[in-house]
Design a protein around this motif. Structure first.
Motif, PDB file in Angstrom:
ATOM      1  N   MET A  93       9.094  68.008  59.136  1.00 50.18           N
ATOM      2  CA  MET A  93       9.859  69.207  58.807  1.00 50.18           C
ATOM      3  C   MET A  93       9.971  70.167  59.984  1.00 50.18           C
ATOM      4  SD  MET A  93      10.825  68.644  55.777  1.00 50.18           S
ATOM      5  CE  MET A  93      11.606  70.236  55.559  1.00 50.18           C
ATOM      6  N   VAL A  94       9.426  69.800  61.124  1.00 51.68           N
ATOM      7  CA  VAL A  94       9.412  70.688  62.279  1.00 51.68           C
ATOM      8  C   VAL A  94      10.054  69.984  63.462  1.00 51.68           C
ATOM      9  CG1 VAL A  94       7.959  72.014  63.865  1.00 51.68           C
ATOM     10  CG2 VAL A  94       7.320  71.815  61.454  1.00 51.68           C
ATOM     11  N   GLU A  95      10.950  70.674  64.129  1.00 53.83           N
ATOM     12  CA  GLU A  95      11.498  70.156  65.384  1.00 53.83           C
ATOM     13  C   GLU A  95      10.417  70.278  66.442  1.00 53.83           C
ATOM     14  OE1 GLU A  95      14.389  68.148  67.322  1.00 53.83           O
ATOM     15  OE2 GLU A  95      14.675  68.954  65.307  1.00 53.83           O
ATOM     16  N   ARG A  96       9.995  69.151  67.010  1.00 49.85           N
ATOM     17  CA  ARG A  96       8.815  69.141  67.868  1.00 49.85           C
ATOM     18  C   ARG A  96       9.030  68.233  69.058  1.00 49.85           C
ATOM     19  NH1 ARG A  96       5.882  64.348  66.394  1.00 49.85           N
ATOM     20  NH2 ARG A  96       6.851  63.339  64.604  1.00 49.85           N
ATOM     21  N   PHE A  97       8.117  68.377  70.022  1.00 49.53           N
ATOM     22  CA  PHE A  97       8.167  67.499  71.188  1.00 49.53           C
ATOM     23  C   PHE A  97       7.625  66.125  70.826  1.00 49.53           C
ATOM     24  CE2 PHE A  97       5.676  65.485  74.546  1.00 49.53           C
ATOM     25  CZ  PHE A  97       6.658  65.298  75.518  1.00 49.53           C
ATOM     26  N   LYS A  98       8.349  65.103  71.239  1.00 50.33           N
ATOM     27  CA  LYS A  98       7.865  63.742  71.117  1.00 50.33           C
ATOM     28  C   LYS A  98       8.690  62.846  72.028  1.00 50.33           C
ATOM     29  CE  LYS A  98      10.549  62.557  66.950  1.00 50.33           C
ATOM     30  NZ  LYS A  98      10.455  61.992  65.584  1.00 50.33           N
ATOM     31  N   VAL A  99       8.076  61.754  72.444  1.00 53.48           N
ATOM     32  CA  VAL A  99       8.765  60.758  73.261  1.00 53.48           C
ATOM     33  C   VAL A  99       9.384  59.740  72.313  1.00 53.48           C
ATOM     34  CG1 VAL A  99       8.508  58.983  75.011  1.00 53.48           C
ATOM     35  CG2 VAL A  99       7.222  61.111  75.209  1.00 53.48           C
ATOM     36  N   TYR A 100      10.687  59.673  72.318  1.00 58.28           N
ATOM     37  CA  TYR A 100      11.379  58.804  71.379  1.00 58.28           C
ATOM     38  C   TYR A 100      11.318  57.358  71.839  1.00 58.28           C
ATOM     39  CZ  TYR A 100      13.175  63.183  69.549  1.00 58.28           C
ATOM     40  OH  TYR A 100      13.268  64.436  69.008  1.00 58.28           O
ATOM     41  N   ASP A 101      11.344  56.465  70.865  1.00 62.83           N
ATOM     42  CA  ASP A 101      11.218  55.048  71.151  1.00 62.83           C
ATOM     43  C   ASP A 101      12.472  54.521  71.825  1.00 62.83           C
ATOM     44  OD1 ASP A 101       9.510  52.539  70.472  1.00 62.83           O
ATOM     45  OD2 ASP A 101      11.557  52.011  69.898  1.00 62.83           O
ATOM     46  N   GLN A 102      12.323  53.378  72.495  1.00 60.07           N
ATOM     47  CA  GLN A 102      13.471  52.754  73.144  1.00 60.07           C
ATOM     48  C   GLN A 102      14.532  52.412  72.097  1.00 60.07           C
ATOM     49  OE1 GLN A 102      12.972  48.859  74.655  1.00 60.07           O
ATOM     50  NE2 GLN A 102      11.379  48.279  73.203  1.00 60.07           N
ATOM     51  N   PRO A 103      15.788  52.659  72.404  1.00 58.15           N
ATOM     52  CA  PRO A 103      16.848  52.371  71.432  1.00 58.15           C
ATOM     53  C   PRO A 103      16.974  50.877  71.176  1.00 58.15           C
ATOM     54  CG  PRO A 103      17.611  53.858  73.164  1.00 58.15           C
ATOM     55  CD  PRO A 103      16.290  53.313  73.614  1.00 58.15           C
ATOM     56  N   ARG A 104      17.384  50.544  69.982  1.00 59.87           N
ATOM     57  CA  ARG A 104      17.656  49.167  69.588  1.00 59.87           C
ATOM     58  C   ARG A 104      19.004  49.109  68.882  1.00 59.87           C
ATOM     59  NH1 ARG A 104      12.143  49.622  69.297  1.00 59.87           N
ATOM     60  NH2 ARG A 104      10.924  47.828  69.975  1.00 59.87           N
ATOM     61  N   LEU A 212      16.535  46.004  76.929  1.00 60.85           N
ATOM     62  CA  LEU A 212      16.015  46.452  75.647  1.00 60.85           C
ATOM     63  C   LEU A 212      15.679  45.259  74.787  1.00 60.85           C
ATOM     64  CD1 LEU A 212      18.444  49.392  74.867  1.00 60.85           C
ATOM     65  CD2 LEU A 212      16.303  49.413  76.149  1.00 60.85           C
ATOM     66  N   ARG A 213      14.650  45.431  73.964  1.00 62.96           N
ATOM     67  CA  ARG A 213      14.214  44.338  73.084  1.00 62.96           C
ATOM     68  C   ARG A 213      15.215  44.118  71.973  1.00 62.96           C
ATOM     69  NH1 ARG A 213       9.570  41.832  71.480  1.00 62.96           N
ATOM     70  NH2 ARG A 213       8.239  43.120  72.788  1.00 62.96           N
ATOM     71  N   ASN A 214      15.472  42.860  71.708  1.00 67.33           N
ATOM     72  CA  ASN A 214      16.265  42.480  70.547  1.00 67.33           C
ATOM     73  C   ASN A 214      15.319  42.290  69.374  1.00 67.33           C
ATOM     74  OD1 ASN A 214      17.864  41.171  68.591  1.00 67.33           O
ATOM     75  ND2 ASN A 214      19.201  40.333  70.190  1.00 67.33           N
ATOM     76  N   THR A 215      15.687  42.830  68.208  1.00 66.35           N
ATOM     77  CA  THR A 215      14.802  42.756  67.049  1.00 66.35           C
ATOM     78  C   THR A 215      14.539  41.333  66.592  1.00 66.35           C
ATOM     79  OG1 THR A 215      16.715  43.057  65.611  1.00 66.35           O
ATOM     80  CG2 THR A 215      15.474  45.020  66.214  1.00 66.35           C
ATOM     81  N   THR A 216      15.358  40.372  67.035  1.00 64.36           N
ATOM     82  CA  THR A 216      15.142  38.977  66.651  1.00 64.36           C
ATOM     83  C   THR A 216      14.229  38.247  67.623  1.00 64.36           C
ATOM     84  OG1 THR A 216      17.121  38.295  67.881  1.00 64.36           O
ATOM     85  CG2 THR A 216      17.409  38.903  65.562  1.00 64.36           C
ATOM     86  N   GLU A 217      13.902  38.864  68.766  1.00 59.01           N
ATOM     87  CA  GLU A 217      13.033  38.212  69.726  1.00 59.01           C
ATOM     88  C   GLU A 217      11.598  38.291  69.268  1.00 59.01           C
ATOM     89  OE1 GLU A 217      13.537  39.893  73.517  1.00 59.01           O
ATOM     90  OE2 GLU A 217      15.645  39.327  73.736  1.00 59.01           O
ATOM     91  N   PRO A 218      10.839  37.200  69.369  1.00 55.93           N
ATOM     92  CA  PRO A 218       9.430  37.259  68.983  1.00 55.93           C
ATOM     93  C   PRO A 218       8.649  38.052  69.996  1.00 55.93           C
ATOM     94  CG  PRO A 218       9.957  35.129  69.957  1.00 55.93           C
ATOM     95  CD  PRO A 218      11.250  35.861  69.835  1.00 55.93           C
TER      96      PRO A 218
END
Length: 446
Positions: A93-104, A212-218
């Motif tokens: 509920m709070v806009e906060r600092f964080k490092v966002y994950d790599q896009p997929r 970037l990682r593909n979600t289908t890659e093991p």
């Protein structure tokens, strides 16, 4: 504090697997959370209700300095897990600092077939809010055209009879319709917009460097090198020091034939690895998987975000550096400079999370800061732990060279979310307090 409508919209994006962070408009989101927080003005009350996962209502009232209110409704095509104000994860509920994950690359929902024909429909969200007594109406429609394509239509209807001729000449609060088309494939994300009121066309594009990682890659196998953290697919080889991370760059261009004006800007962002927030809504992995274990390993470097923006037509340059210096303290500084007027401003800010003296639970820790567990013991996702949170508030502060000081506290009291803050002008002796406000928010589900 996020309004209830924003909380529902973010829940909708999470449920449909859309990554709103992979947009050029959100390039400086981490630093803006610390330096550009909004302090409530006057007394604001908000009450919302989610009778089911599809329909939500919201009522708000401003008692000071003037009396006004609004009524809002939200309807979605998919069931949303909307929590109450007493049980919702406070950090959501709070806009906060964080490092966002790599896009997929976004993935569409599973196909549903009935009698040999597809029965599933595309997801959508409808939102409307009526302001009283002005009669202004805000509306939003969002829908997924394909797994990688999203369309939005935003509209404002404001009776011109309530506006003075001076405001109408400036174009303030007039009716408008804006169309937006967003295309996200993970590595690239583009956005195309059109504003009907001023006839403005715009285009934004963001590119993420690295593979970037593909979600289908093991995921990689940990057995090949026991006791070591698996190497991220977008992580480069160590170069003997410095921060390791990934780089994103983007630009925007807009032009208005009606106003006979145009604009352009470009920006770049560097974020550290490992990522702080794994996209659990996009990639569902067992807790003993290498990806889950690596996301919970202790960070070898402080979570850091560095951004730079440049607007050549306005001559504006902005550079920001934000980092989490400890588990509960994040700090940020930003320098703005205009190459034409030589005006400059230096802004500093910090956010400090307040915890109770009880045991520190993992549900409020960033996944990258959670101590690693043994692979043989199943570890539940940090976001889904159903245990009480020991975080009860956050304090945000900022100060700039223009003598403005802002301080705000946001927390939870019983079943209610509270925001209290003020803005001060140190250069003014007659009116040192520019604004002060209190915001109370309560919502329930079920």
């Amino acid at each position: 504090m996020h309004p209830f409508a924003s909380y529902v919209l973010r829940s909708y994006y999470r449920a449909t697997g859309w990554n709103e962070d992979n947009l050029y408009a959100n390039l400086t989101r981490s630093s803006n959370a610390i330096l550009d927080f909004s302090v409530p003005r006057g007394l604001h009350l908000s009450i919302s209700k989610a009778p089911n996962g599809l329909f939500n209502t919201s009522y708000s009232m401003n008692a000071m300095p003037s009396l006004n209110g609004s009524v809002g409704y939200i309807f979605t095509s998919c069931n949303l897990d909307v929590k109450s104000s007493g049980s919702v994860r406070f950090k959501d509920m709070v806009e906060r600092f964080k490092v966002y994950d790599q896009p997929r690359r976004p993935e569409g929902k599973e196909e549903e077939w009935l009698a040999g024909e597809r029965a599933d429909t595309r997801d959508y969200l409808l939102y409307g809010r009526l302001y009283l007594p002005t009669g202004r109406l805000d509306a939003l429609y969002s829908t997924r055209l394909s797994p990688t394509l999203q369309a939005l239509v935003a509209a404002i209807s404001d009776p011109r009879s309530n506006l003075s001729s001076e405001k109408r000449s400036r174009g303030d609060n007039v009716s408008n319709v804006m169309f937006s088309l967003q295309h996200d494939i993970g590595k690239w994300c583009s956005e195309y917009t059109y504003s009907a009121e001023d006839g403005m066309w715009g285009m934004r594009i963001l590119h993420n460097f690295g593979r970037l990682r593909n979600t289908t890659e093991p995921p990689e196998d940990l057995n090949s090198s026991p006791g070591t953290r698996p190497k991220r697919v977008d992580e480069e080889e160590a170069t003997g020091g410095g921060l390791k991370g990934r780089v994103s760059a983007g630009a925007e261009f807009y032009i208005s034939a009606k106003e006979r004006s145009a604009g352009v800007s470009t920006g770049i962002r560097f974020t550290t690895l490992p990522d702080a927030t794994p996209p659990s809504f996009q990639l569902s992995q067992p807790s003993s998987s290498p990806l889950a274990q690596s996301s919970r390993s202790s960070p070898s470097q402080p979570p850091t975000t560095i951004t730079a923006l440049f607007n050549p037509m306005m001559g504006h340059i902005s550079a920001a550096y934000a980092a989490r210096v400890s588990r509960d303290l994040s700090m940020c500084s930003r320098f703005d400079f205009n190459v034409y007027s030589y005006d400059s401003e230096w802004t500093m800010g910090a956010e400090w999370w307040m915890r109770r003296a009880a045991l520190k639970h993992e549900d409020e820790l960033e996944p990258s800061l959670v101590p690693p567990k043994q692979p043989s013991v199943p570890v539940p996702q940090a976001e889904s732990l159903d245990i009480p949170s020991d975080i009860h508030g956050v304090v945000k502060a900022r100060i700039s060279t223009n003598n403005n000081v802002s301080l705000m506290w946001e927390g939870r009291l019983k079943q209610m979310l509270v925001s209290l803050g003020f803005v001060s002008d140190l250069s003014s002796r007659s009116k040192p307090i520019k604004a002060i406000g209190l915001e109370l928010s309560y919502f329930s589900a079920g």
